[in-house]
Design a protein around this motif. Structure first.
Motif, PDB file in Angstrom:
ATOM      1  N   GLY A 137      12.170  45.024  57.209  1.00  0.00           N
ATOM      2  CA  GLY A 137      11.321  45.422  58.164  1.00  0.00           C
ATOM      3  C   GLY A 137      11.715  45.806  59.540  1.00  0.00           C
ATOM      4  O   GLY A 137      10.981  46.408  60.208  1.00  0.00           O
ATOM      5  N   MET A 138      12.966  45.033  59.903  1.00  0.00           N
ATOM      6  CA  MET A 138      13.503  45.602  61.138  1.00  0.00           C
ATOM      7  C   MET A 138      14.326  46.975  60.978  1.00  0.00           C
ATOM      8  O   MET A 138      14.844  47.104  59.814  1.00  0.00           O
ATOM      9  CB  MET A 138      14.514  44.453  61.586  1.00  0.00           C
ATOM     10  CG  MET A 138      13.688  43.019  61.835  1.00  0.00           C
ATOM     11  SD  MET A 138      14.916  41.831  62.245  1.00  0.00           S
ATOM     12  CE  MET A 138      14.025  40.460  62.758  1.00  0.00           C
ATOM     13  N   VAL A 139      14.574  47.542  62.194  1.00  0.00           N
ATOM     14  CA  VAL A 139      15.270  48.836  62.116  1.00  0.00           C
ATOM     15  C   VAL A 139      16.585  48.627  61.462  1.00  0.00           C
ATOM     16  O   VAL A 139      17.082  49.512  60.790  1.00  0.00           O
ATOM     17  CB  VAL A 139      15.091  49.567  63.604  1.00  0.00           C
ATOM     18  CG1 VAL A 139      16.288  50.554  63.592  1.00  0.00           C
ATOM     19  CG2 VAL A 139      13.948  49.883  63.843  1.00  0.00           C
ATOM     20  N   ALA A 140      17.149  47.727  62.187  1.00  0.00           N
ATOM     21  CA  ALA A 140      18.721  47.426  61.680  1.00  0.00           C
ATOM     22  C   ALA A 140      18.920  47.186  60.109  1.00  0.00           C
ATOM     23  O   ALA A 140      20.072  47.172  59.715  1.00  0.00           O
ATOM     24  CB  ALA A 140      19.320  46.206  62.588  1.00  0.00           C
ATOM     25  N   PHE A 141      17.649  46.472  59.508  1.00  0.00           N
ATOM     26  CA  PHE A 141      17.757  46.493  58.029  1.00  0.00           C
ATOM     27  C   PHE A 141      17.220  47.776  57.245  1.00  0.00           C
ATOM     28  O   PHE A 141      17.941  48.245  56.257  1.00  0.00           O
ATOM     29  CB  PHE A 141      16.864  45.437  57.474  1.00  0.00           C
ATOM     30  CG  PHE A 141      16.833  45.001  56.047  1.00  0.00           C
ATOM     31  CD1 PHE A 141      17.681  43.818  56.050  1.00  0.00           C
ATOM     32  CD2 PHE A 141      16.185  45.701  55.116  1.00  0.00           C
ATOM     33  CE1 PHE A 141      17.905  43.378  54.498  1.00  0.00           C
ATOM     34  CE2 PHE A 141      16.506  45.182  53.777  1.00  0.00           C
ATOM     35  CZ  PHE A 141      17.258  44.094  53.423  1.00  0.00           C
ATOM     36  N   ASP A 142      16.299  48.473  57.819  1.00  0.00           N
ATOM     37  CA  ASP A 142      15.740  49.575  56.978  1.00  0.00           C
ATOM     38  C   ASP A 142      16.132  50.687  57.189  1.00  0.00           C
ATOM     39  O   ASP A 142      16.480  51.826  56.368  1.00  0.00           O
ATOM     40  CB  ASP A 142      14.112  49.785  57.394  1.00  0.00           C
ATOM     41  CG  ASP A 142      13.294  48.333  57.023  1.00  0.00           C
ATOM     42  OD1 ASP A 142      13.942  47.760  56.212  1.00  0.00           O
ATOM     43  OD2 ASP A 142      12.303  48.210  57.543  1.00  0.00           O
ATOM     44  N   GLU A 143      17.059  51.103  58.454  1.00  0.00           N
ATOM     45  CA  GLU A 143      17.394  52.443  58.960  1.00  0.00           C
ATOM     46  C   GLU A 143      19.080  52.411  58.646  1.00  0.00           C
ATOM     47  O   GLU A 143      19.685  51.580  58.639  1.00  0.00           O
ATOM     48  CB  GLU A 143      16.981  52.959  60.044  1.00  0.00           C
ATOM     49  CG  GLU A 143      15.641  53.011  60.383  1.00  0.00           C
ATOM     50  CD  GLU A 143      15.356  53.603  61.818  1.00  0.00           C
ATOM     51  OE1 GLU A 143      16.049  53.612  62.499  1.00  0.00           O
ATOM     52  OE2 GLU A 143      14.012  53.503  61.961  1.00  0.00           O
ATOM     53  N   GLU A 144      19.421  53.624  58.495  1.00  0.00           N
ATOM     54  CA  GLU A 144      20.968  53.824  58.682  1.00  0.00           C
ATOM     55  C   GLU A 144      21.271  53.707  60.110  1.00  0.00           C
ATOM     56  O   GLU A 144      21.024  54.543  60.987  1.00  0.00           O
ATOM     57  CB  GLU A 144      21.540  55.007  58.057  1.00  0.00           C
ATOM     58  CG  GLU A 144      22.806  55.236  58.017  1.00  0.00           C
ATOM     59  CD  GLU A 144      23.482  56.418  57.353  1.00  0.00           C
ATOM     60  OE1 GLU A 144      24.639  56.444  56.840  1.00  0.00           O
ATOM     61  OE2 GLU A 144      22.781  57.473  57.406  1.00  0.00           O
ATOM     62  N   VAL A 145      22.402  52.931  60.303  1.00  0.00           N
ATOM     63  CA  VAL A 145      22.664  52.968  62.028  1.00  0.00           C
ATOM     64  C   VAL A 145      23.974  53.538  61.995  1.00  0.00           C
ATOM     65  O   VAL A 145      25.012  52.789  61.493  1.00  0.00           O
ATOM     66  CB  VAL A 145      22.677  51.250  62.480  1.00  0.00           C
ATOM     67  CG1 VAL A 145      22.976  51.204  63.808  1.00  0.00           C
ATOM     68  CG2 VAL A 145      20.995  50.882  62.323  1.00  0.00           C
ATOM     69  N   PHE A 146      24.194  54.551  62.443  1.00  0.00           N
ATOM     70  CA  PHE A 146      25.417  55.221  62.430  1.00  0.00           C
ATOM     71  C   PHE A 146      26.429  54.986  63.708  1.00  0.00           C
ATOM     72  O   PHE A 146      26.616  56.024  64.466  1.00  0.00           O
ATOM     73  CB  PHE A 146      25.170  56.856  62.244  1.00  0.00           C
ATOM     74  CG  PHE A 146      25.917  57.602  61.285  1.00  0.00           C
ATOM     75  CD1 PHE A 146      26.245  57.036  60.203  1.00  0.00           C
ATOM     76  CD2 PHE A 146      26.733  58.651  61.879  1.00  0.00           C
ATOM     77  CE1 PHE A 146      27.140  57.755  59.210  1.00  0.00           C
ATOM     78  CE2 PHE A 146      27.535  59.282  60.988  1.00  0.00           C
ATOM     79  CZ  PHE A 146      27.622  58.850  59.529  1.00  0.00           C
ATOM     80  N   GLY A 147      26.871  53.918  63.633  1.00  0.00           N
ATOM     81  CA  GLY A 147      27.771  53.531  64.858  1.00  0.00           C
ATOM     82  C   GLY A 147      28.287  51.939  64.777  1.00  0.00           C
ATOM     83  O   GLY A 147      27.967  51.397  63.566  1.00  0.00           O
ATOM     84  N   PRO A 148      28.826  51.355  65.752  1.00  0.00           N
ATOM     85  CA  PRO A 148      29.726  50.286  65.304  1.00  0.00           C
ATOM     86  C   PRO A 148      28.693  48.885  65.643  1.00  0.00           C
ATOM     87  O   PRO A 148      28.880  48.002  66.543  1.00  0.00           O
ATOM     88  CB  PRO A 148      30.827  50.168  66.338  1.00  0.00           C
ATOM     89  CG  PRO A 148      30.106  51.054  67.389  1.00  0.00           C
ATOM     90  CD  PRO A 148      29.191  52.059  67.095  1.00  0.00           C
ATOM     91  N   VAL A 149      27.671  48.949  64.649  1.00  0.00           N
ATOM     92  CA  VAL A 149      26.832  47.760  65.042  1.00  0.00           C
ATOM     93  C   VAL A 149      26.496  47.058  63.572  1.00  0.00           C
ATOM     94  O   VAL A 149      26.107  47.871  62.717  1.00  0.00           O
ATOM     95  CB  VAL A 149      25.228  48.323  65.379  1.00  0.00           C
ATOM     96  CG1 VAL A 149      24.204  47.224  65.310  1.00  0.00           C
ATOM     97  CG2 VAL A 149      25.318  48.989  66.293  1.00  0.00           C
ATOM     98  N   ALA A 150      26.718  45.933  63.442  1.00  0.00           N
ATOM     99  CA  ALA A 150      26.660  44.988  62.443  1.00  0.00           C
ATOM    100  C   ALA A 150      25.269  44.327  62.424  1.00  0.00           C
ATOM    101  O   ALA A 150      25.067  43.449  63.278  1.00  0.00           O
ATOM    102  CB  ALA A 150      27.721  44.120  62.253  1.00  0.00           C
TER     103      ALA A 150
END
Length: 468
Positions: free
Chosen positions: A350-363
């Motif tokens: 439900g969080m953006v970091a879980f549901d979306e593709e984050v195209f950068g250096p974010v874990a």
């Protein structure tokens, strides 16, 4: 159309898009070139493709510098990308004839077999993140199959597009066997509709994939789509923690995190989560980001400032939703599309970091209660490109790998493409496969040839249909 250096913000070069008349001329020339190219032998094609690999190796430093300037890839990664492209050329030069050999089938016929014939010009709509590799993994098999390559590259790497065209011409490929079109993305649908184009391959976002699929479907033209990913790296309770952390860090930071198959969601068993977080953050904080031409830089900038701003928006939104920021997460001052290596924990569906593709250096670190919970979390994504498992139990890994909804599952290793293995995804990560023999057989006419037995032939009939 502009190429802008993401380190300095300076315009490298401005390109005038080709007008409709020029595009028409180039597509007509590609169609004409197909009539001769499809008649060429595998041996002749292989000789030219081997030569292309040689050109790449001879120019690898120059081409790596071009990537550094146009999209921010650090030089050593650019050199490795060019070497990988050259290896792909060698692979298909050496194996294409075997991959496309007639496949004999025992039927009631005198003889029956499956043949693989080229289709014609194939349009490739390619992204900026691996501006050479993405193109060569399409072009090498397509050209060896007897097809013609037509490239519409991302506008910010137009210099790379023209350099690839030059590589094929320097290697001796006939004119128009491979053509780079310099056109805006808005004109892709028009090009797909052109009667010269017989098929389309795209690497890009899910939105771009839907657009290309609609246009190609309306024209009844085949597509292969390699789209986004939100790869899950599952660290099980029996994993070798130090090795897992090292691999997870490396995978997340490949190309400054701008990779469809970079690790993005780290699903860690609750017994290891605290140790994993500490070790992961410690390694991330040692990463040096800076000028991609500087050998001391571990990663360079993101490819454009708008892309950097999108990543930052996703981080901020995830924190507002309850994720905890452990390191990074601040846009650096000064010029350049830089973003620091960033770690989020307490990430939930439900969080953006879980549901979306984050195209950068974010874990994004996610806690799993047990094996079943980890599998469920890995599959709770609209994407299905790659995944990795970390466990010391091979049987356990094989069992879980078959349950992961992804086109690629790697065990105790980071996900990567390899010319010898098929590559692609499921769900919103696309369909079709690149590389291996599957990739070269995507854009061919799979043709049945059947020779009836002559009446009165004394040879015995073969009941049923089966493959030899």
């Amino acid at each position: 159309m502009q190429s802008v250096n993401p380190h300095s913000g300076q315009v490298i070069r401005t390109y005038d898009p080709q007008d409709d008349a020029e595009v028409e001329r180039l597509l007509g020339a590609a169609e004409s070139a197909f009539h001769d190219w499809k008649k060429s032998s595998f041996a002749d094609r292989a000789q030219l493709l081997k030569a292309a690999g040689g050109v790449l190796r001879g120019r690898k430093q120059q081409l790596a510098e071009l990537m550094a300037d146009e999209m921010g890839k650090v030089l050593r990664d650019g050199v490795a990308e060019i070497e990988k492209c050259a290896g792909c050329c060698d692979f298909y030069a050496e194996n294409a004839q075997r991959f496309l050999a007639n496949h004999m089938v025992l039927t009631d016929a005198e003889e029956s077999y499956i043949a693989f014939d080229p289709l014609g010009p194939v349009l490739a709509v390619m992204p900026w993140n691996f501006p050479f590799w993405q193109v060569f993994r399409f072009a090498a098999p397509a050209l060896m199959a007897g097809n013609i390559g037509v490239l519409k590259h991302a506008s910010n790497v137009s210099g790379c597009a023209l350099a690839i065209q030059d590589v094929f011409r320097e290697a001796g490929f006939p004119e128009q066997t491979f053509t780079a079109l310099l056109v805006e993305s808005a004109r892709v649908e028009q090009i797909i509709r052109h009667p010269a184009i017989q098929a389309v391959t795209l690497t890009g976002s899910a939105a771009a994939g839907r657009s290309v699929a609609r246009a190609a479907g309306a024209e009844l033209k085949k597509t292969v789509l390699e789209l986004g990913g939100s790869d899950a790296y599952v660290v099980l309770d029996d994993a070798r923690l130090d090795a897992a952390v090292d691999i997870c860090v490396k995978s997340r930071l490949i190309n400054a995190g701008q990779s469809c198959i970079a690790a993005k969601r780290f699903i860690v068993h609750k017994s290891l989560r605290a140790q994993f977080e500490r070790a992961y953050v410690e390694r991330f904080q040692k990463i040096r980001y800076g000028d991609p031409r500087d050998d001391s830089s571990d990663i360079g900038p993101l490819a454009r400032t708008d892309l950097r701003d999108q990543v930052h928006r996703q981080v901020e939104e995830s924190v507002r939703q309850g994720a905890k920021l452990l390191t990074g997460g601040q846009v650096p001052s000064g010029v350049g599309a830089y973003y620091p290596p960033t770690v989020l924990t307490n990430v939930q569906p439900g969080m953006v970091a879980f549901d979306e593709e984050v195209f950068g250096p974010v874990a994004a670190i996610i806690e799993a209660n047990d094996e079943e919970h980890a599998i469920a979390l890995a599959n709770q994504s609209p994407f299905g490109l790659g995944a990795a498992l970390f466990t010391q139990d091979k049987a356990r890994a094989d069992r879980i790998a078959r349950r992961i909804e992804a086109g690629n599952v790697f065990v105790n290793a980071f996900v990567k493409s390899d010319a010898r293995l098929p590559f692609g995804g499921v769900k919103q990560s696309g369909y079709g496969r690149e590389l291996s023999w599957f990739g070269i057989q995507e854009f061919v006419n799979v043709k049945t040839v059947y020779h009836a037995r002559v009446e009165g032939d004394a040879k015995s009939q073969v009941p049923g249909d089966r493959l030899e």
